[in-house]
Write a protein that holds these residues in place. Structure first.
Motif, PDB file in Angstrom:
ATOM      1  N   UNK A  24      22.578  43.240  28.945  1.00 21.77           N
ATOM      2  CA  UNK A  24      22.495  44.695  28.864  1.00 21.77           C
ATOM      3  C   UNK A  24      23.883  45.324  28.936  1.00 21.77           C
ATOM      4  N   UNK A  25      24.750  44.952  28.000  1.00 19.19           N
ATOM      5  CA  UNK A  25      26.130  45.440  28.022  1.00 19.19           C
ATOM      6  C   UNK A  25      26.692  45.460  26.614  1.00 19.19           C
ATOM      7  N   UNK A  26      27.667  46.324  26.424  1.00 20.16           N
ATOM      8  CA  UNK A  26      28.398  46.343  25.156  1.00 20.16           C
ATOM      9  C   UNK A  26      29.769  45.743  25.431  1.00 20.16           C
ATOM     10  N   UNK A  27      30.096  44.733  24.682  1.00 15.46           N
ATOM     11  CA  UNK A  27      31.378  44.057  24.856  1.00 15.46           C
ATOM     12  C   UNK A  27      32.175  44.247  23.572  1.00 15.46           C
ATOM     13  N   UNK A  28      33.300  44.925  23.681  1.00 15.56           N
ATOM     14  CA  UNK A  28      34.134  45.168  22.504  1.00 15.56           C
ATOM     15  C   UNK A  28      34.923  43.905  22.196  1.00 15.56           C
ATOM     16  N   UNK A  35      31.544  30.579  27.516  1.00 16.39           N
ATOM     17  CA  UNK A  35      30.358  30.998  28.258  1.00 16.39           C
ATOM     18  C   UNK A  35      29.954  29.938  29.282  1.00 16.39           C
ATOM     19  N   UNK A  36      30.035  28.673  28.922  1.00 14.08           N
ATOM     20  CA  UNK A  36      29.652  27.619  29.868  1.00 14.08           C
ATOM     21  C   UNK A  36      30.484  27.699  31.149  1.00 14.08           C
ATOM     22  N   UNK A  37      31.786  27.862  31.006  1.00 15.39           N
ATOM     23  CA  UNK A  37      32.678  27.858  32.161  1.00 15.39           C
ATOM     24  C   UNK A  37      32.599  29.155  32.970  1.00 15.39           C
ATOM     25  N   UNK A  38      32.616  30.298  32.309  1.00 16.07           N
ATOM     26  CA  UNK A  38      32.707  31.579  33.011  1.00 16.07           C
ATOM     27  C   UNK A  38      31.374  32.259  33.285  1.00 16.07           C
ATOM     28  N   UNK A  57      26.019  37.405  37.470  1.00 13.71           N
ATOM     29  CA  UNK A  57      26.702  38.694  37.520  1.00 13.71           C
ATOM     30  C   UNK A  57      27.613  38.802  36.306  1.00 13.71           C
ATOM     31  N   UNK A  58      27.795  40.041  35.856  1.00 16.61           N
ATOM     32  CA  UNK A  58      28.698  40.317  34.740  1.00 16.61           C
ATOM     33  C   UNK A  58      29.563  41.505  35.127  1.00 16.61           C
ATOM     34  N   UNK A  59      30.865  41.268  35.205  1.00 19.03           N
ATOM     35  CA  UNK A  59      31.821  42.325  35.588  1.00 19.03           C
ATOM     36  C   UNK A  59      31.436  42.976  36.918  1.00 19.03           C
ATOM     37  N   UNK A 104      17.825  33.682  26.857  1.00 14.94           N
ATOM     38  CA  UNK A 104      17.782  34.212  28.211  1.00 14.94           C
ATOM     39  C   UNK A 104      17.948  35.721  28.128  1.00 14.94           C
ATOM     40  N   UNK A 105      16.967  36.424  28.662  1.00 16.52           N
ATOM     41  CA  UNK A 105      16.952  37.887  28.667  1.00 16.52           C
ATOM     42  C   UNK A 105      17.399  38.355  30.047  1.00 16.52           C
ATOM     43  N   UNK A 106      18.429  39.213  30.091  1.00 15.83           N
ATOM     44  CA  UNK A 106      18.988  39.681  31.353  1.00 15.83           C
ATOM     45  C   UNK A 106      18.762  41.170  31.542  1.00 15.83           C
ATOM     46  N   UNK A 107      18.484  41.574  32.792  1.00 19.60           N
ATOM     47  CA  UNK A 107      18.422  42.969  33.235  1.00 19.60           C
ATOM     48  C   UNK A 107      19.498  43.175  34.289  1.00 19.60           C
ATOM     49  N   UNK A 108      19.988  44.405  34.423  1.00 21.08           N
ATOM     50  CA  UNK A 108      20.840  44.734  35.566  1.00 21.08           C
ATOM     51  C   UNK A 108      19.963  44.895  36.789  1.00 21.08           C
ATOM     52  N   UNK A 109      20.176  44.089  37.809  1.00 20.75           N
ATOM     53  CA  UNK A 109      19.600  44.263  39.130  1.00 20.75           C
ATOM     54  C   UNK A 109      18.111  44.624  39.123  1.00 20.75           C
ATOM     55  N   UNK A 110      17.355  44.080  38.174  1.00 16.14           N
ATOM     56  CA  UNK A 110      15.921  44.360  38.082  1.00 16.14           C
ATOM     57  C   UNK A 110      15.227  43.086  37.612  1.00 16.14           C
ATOM     58  N   UNK A 111      14.198  42.693  38.343  1.00 20.98           N
ATOM     59  CA  UNK A 111      13.447  41.496  37.972  1.00 20.98           C
ATOM     60  C   UNK A 111      12.765  41.737  36.625  1.00 20.98           C
TER      61      UNK A 111
END
Length: 155
Positions: A24-28, A35-38, A57-59, A104-111
């Protein structure tokens, strides 16, 4: 405006299988990322929220996610635009860069839940299939009889 898809069925079978994450983010940026490492190294299962729920976590923002499968009989495709369009009305051409069976579908801080748009979109494939199934005359007559009986019972 037209959109041209540059692939055929044989390309899908030969394409490399991708590990896909929807964030759920825009990455310029559109370059390579380790991705594997970080990212993947820090993904953990959060059993306290239910089976199959993942955390990361992301940023600095907490993420909660789960792996979703592409519905049976469908293929997940990753398409990339070959040239940036000059305007919104310009013709566009997309080429196949990979395929996937799950993501894999990700949400910010929401199940993740059934209320999430991506889960609902995957569920719609099942609804569309059920609605498009032919109905036999026997099934139709049985449903009519059942409805008549239900109408008699209700006040």
């Amino acid at each position: 405006m037209s959109i041209t898809l540059d692939f055929n069925g044989k390309n899908i079978a030969k394409s490399n299988e991708l590990e896909l994450h929807f964030l759920p983010a825009k990455i310029d940026g559109d370059g390579e990322a380790n991705v594997d490492h970080y990212f993947n190294n820090y993904t953990r299962e959060a059993t306290e929220f239910g089976r199959g729920i993942l955390t990361n976590a992301l940023r600095g923002y907490p993420l909660m996610g789960e792996k979703l499968k592409v519905p049976e009989g469908y293929s997940g495709l990753v398409l990339q635009e070959t040239e940036k369009p000059i305007s919104n009305s310009s013709d566009r051409q997309l080429r196949l860069t990979g395929v996937f069976k799950d993501f894999t579908y990700w949400n910010y801080d929401k199940v993740p839940s059934n209320g999430d748009p991506y889960r609902q979109a995957l569920f719609l494939a099942d609804v569309a299939q059920a609605l498009s199934q032919p109905i036999s005359e026997d099934d139709l007559e049985a449903e009519i009889v059942r409805n008549k009986e239900n109408n008699k019972e209700s006040p």
